[in-house]
Design an enzyme around this catalytic site. Sequence first.
Site, PDB file in Angstrom:
ATOM      1  N   ASP A 176      51.499  27.929  41.855  1.00 24.23           N
ATOM      2  CA  ASP A 176      52.522  28.286  42.850  1.00 24.23           C
ATOM      3  C   ASP A 176      52.745  27.161  43.849  1.00 24.23           C
ATOM      4  O   ASP A 176      51.881  26.306  44.050  1.00 24.23           O
ATOM      5  CB  ASP A 176      52.131  29.575  43.591  1.00 24.23           C
ATOM      6  CG  ASP A 176      50.858  29.435  44.431  1.00 24.23           C
ATOM      7  OD1 ASP A 176      49.881  28.851  43.930  1.00 24.23           O
ATOM      8  OD2 ASP A 176      50.858  29.900  45.592  1.00 24.23           O
ATOM      9  N   ASP A 213      51.929  19.687  45.059  1.00 21.89           N
ATOM     10  CA  ASP A 213      50.914  20.683  45.430  1.00 21.89           C
ATOM     11  C   ASP A 213      51.297  22.001  44.765  1.00 21.89           C
ATOM     12  O   ASP A 213      52.152  22.710  45.263  1.00 21.89           O
ATOM     13  CB  ASP A 213      50.850  20.805  46.947  1.00 21.89           C
ATOM     14  CG  ASP A 213      49.835  21.833  47.421  1.00 21.89           C
ATOM     15  OD1 ASP A 213      49.059  22.316  46.583  1.00 21.89           O
ATOM     16  OD2 ASP A 213      49.845  22.156  48.620  1.00 21.89           O
ATOM     17  N   GLU A 248      47.852  30.824  45.160  1.00 20.02           N
ATOM     18  CA  GLU A 248      46.875  30.148  46.020  1.00 20.02           C
ATOM     19  C   GLU A 248      47.425  29.942  47.418  1.00 20.02           C
ATOM     20  O   GLU A 248      46.720  30.074  48.415  1.00 20.02           O
ATOM     21  CB  GLU A 248      46.475  28.797  45.406  1.00 20.02           C
ATOM     22  CG  GLU A 248      45.280  28.132  46.088  1.00 20.02           C
ATOM     23  CD  GLU A 248      45.637  27.164  47.207  1.00 20.02           C
ATOM     24  OE1 GLU A 248      44.723  26.646  47.864  1.00 20.02           O
ATOM     25  OE2 GLU A 248      46.835  26.931  47.466  1.00 20.02           O
ATOM     26  N   GLU A 249      48.707  29.590  47.499  1.00 19.65           N
ATOM     27  CA  GLU A 249      49.303  29.241  48.795  1.00 19.65           C
ATOM     28  C   GLU A 249      49.355  30.431  49.753  1.00 19.65           C
ATOM     29  O   GLU A 249      49.529  30.252  50.946  1.00 19.65           O
ATOM     30  CB  GLU A 249      50.720  28.675  48.605  1.00 19.65           C
ATOM     31  CG  GLU A 249      50.766  27.356  47.836  1.00 19.65           C
ATOM     32  CD  GLU A 249      50.243  26.173  48.639  1.00 19.65           C
ATOM     33  OE1 GLU A 249      49.804  26.364  49.787  1.00 19.65           O
ATOM     34  OE2 GLU A 249      50.272  25.060  48.096  1.00 19.65           O
TER      35      GLU A 249
HETATM   36 ZN   LIG Z   1      47.409  23.252  46.895  1.00 16.67          ZN
END
Ligand SMILES: [Zn+2]
Length: 400
Positions: free
Chosen positions: A69, A130, A164-165
């Site tokens: 994500d 990222d 994760e974010e």
């Molecule tokens: Zn990350």
Amino acid sequence: MQIDTQSNPQSKQFPSTEKQKDLSKILAEELLAMGVTDAAMDELGYVYASIPSNTDKHVPVICFCSHVDTAPDCSGTNVKPILHNNYDGKNITLPDDTTQVLSTDEFKYLKQHTGQSIITASGNTLLGADDKAGVAEIMDMANFLITNPEVKHGTIKILFTPDEEIGKGTANLDMQKLGAEFGYTLDGGELGTLEDETFSADAAEITIHGVIAHPGYAKDTLVNALKIAGEILARLPRKNFSPETTDKRKGFVHPVRVEGLAEKAIIEFIVRDFTRQGLKKNTERLQKVAEEVLQKHPKARMEFKVTEQYRNMKEVLNQHPQVAQYAEEAYKKSGLKVKKQSIRGGTDGSRLSFIGLPCPNLFTGMQAIHSKKEWIGVRDMKKAVEVIVNLVQVWEKNTP
Ligand SMILES: [Zn+2]
């Protein structure tokens, strides 16, 4: 990069957005096509895969993990990645929004990529390095190991997580199914950085109960909870206690949300420090400030609640020093100087470390993350692949 995988903190679903699976599905298919025969995405959007051991030694099973994500802070729709070959070392103006300029003043690290290739977005979106950089690097490692069977390694697990974010990357992870002893997240920044320490984190919530009365007849009766909340916020120490006045190894207390009516108000805080003692000290200081304010309003009441969020992964990694040591050995084998860093935040790795998978964070090359100016150097990405290919061999070599 072009597949939109933005997660959504407001969502009640898991994964928080279905579109994250668009990428995860392809990753599982590509792994299968490479010859990673057990690669699959589960119904929650996790991708699990394993590369079998090709050595007689009993090497501990290690896992490489990245998240698919991208951050909710910045759009991830219609990302148009631009490859700048032979970068000239000058400022880069992004074509779709010319107010977005990657300047070498702002990003000193850009200069180090002069003559190399870098990747940027086009101005309207983030890039998504990222953590798609980590994803790409792990995929490249898998491909390398499958096509170079003479490279000796133990069983390697690959894990791609959603969400994760928004702090939920490990929420529905099946540790049994993963079956790894140690792990590495590929979710770090600059070439050579190795992160084996994160914040320890708590949330604190202050609920203030005022005394309500008709405002026309409230003299000597009404106690306004909103005003007490304002007083508490105004009395928070500024120096060495706030994110805007601290850096490096200093922790902080940070109000993130206020909600309320004259009768009742709630202030939510996040509390951070690298040590448990520091975290406790910060929480106690916050409570003291609130109590002092409440003393001036004897008819009001306060509740103070602390909830654990995550803990510094170093507490776990110290019990398994080889995990970070072997990573350092792999960095050096790849010709890199190791730059140990502490993360002023949490990662999937901090949660993984506490649910049984000690898990430092390795560099991927990503820069200026969560922004339209996000960029990454191709050299750093290649080095990250070299490092993890070396790392699996270090584990094999160091196993008797
Ligand atoms: Zn990350």
